[in-house]
Design an enzyme around this catalytic site. Sequence first.
Site: not given
Length: 332
Positions: A58, A209-210, A214
Amino acid sequence: MKVLKRQLGKGGPEVTAVGLGCMGMSGAYGQADEKESVTTIERALELGANFLDTADFYRAGHNEELIAKAIKGKRERAFLSVKSGMMLAPAKGGMPGYSRVNASPEYLKNAIVYSLQRLKTDYIDLYTPARVDPAIPIEETIGALAEFVQAGVIRYIGLSEASAATIRRAAKVHPITALQIEYSLWSRDIEREVLPALRAEGIGLVAYSPLSRGLLSGEIQKPEDIKDNRIHMPRFQGDNFIKNLELVEKVKELAAQKNCTPSQLAIAWVLAQGDDIIAIPGTKRVKYLEENLGAAEVKLTEDELNTIDGILPAGSVAGDRYPEMFMKHLNG
């Protein structure tokens, strides 16, 4: 705010059911304010949310250095989840890429040392190859990480985006604590084979990424609202985007009936799929951190889950979750 805690895997550690994905703090989705990001991590720890997820790739280690600032003097309150092994490639058409996956023992042993230095710690709680390396038998990768467990440098071993077959092979070498994989109302492929394999092996699930990057938050209304790398994601493009916004409206309606936000409903749905699952929505702002943590207080009844499943069945989302260049790195 009272945070919900769950055991991660059979005999694994106790962590918060809703953790914090830190990727966006290093510019993955638009610009990030470093001071605000540090404050967000500090607030998470203050509230008792201990699971912090990062990766050495990252922004070339920036994310780990940022986390080090936030946890200084309170390392014992943080559960550090670190991923590694994605080799960066030059951006193409504005979209950064990965040239290959590297989960060789030699690479990971080197990567762990540098992660420890950037995080300013002498151990990592959960260490995970970010993808399965097609060139290296999973047994070799896990065997190398097992040596670090024995040395006390890492405490638990994870997998990410691994198939059921790979999970079973890895578990024969050393106990696997968790699988990190995308799981949400819109990404449910793992329910067929992967989730049953995890449960058979006593492995926890870390759902990233639940909120489908977004989109399930309900705050994205039109294409112009997307000003970052998500414009390259199939679910945010053309007719897919229009169709998916229609589905988001259904999520909003369900959330209004439950007196919670769309984000909280989406996270609560993930948590309701089993006590062996935690969710790690990403955010770089305190406001959304607190909203996401509040999802653990939203309890969905069996009737409500059936209603959601009827309105938003598996496969209802339009478009793949990654561009083709990223999909090829998944261990199908």
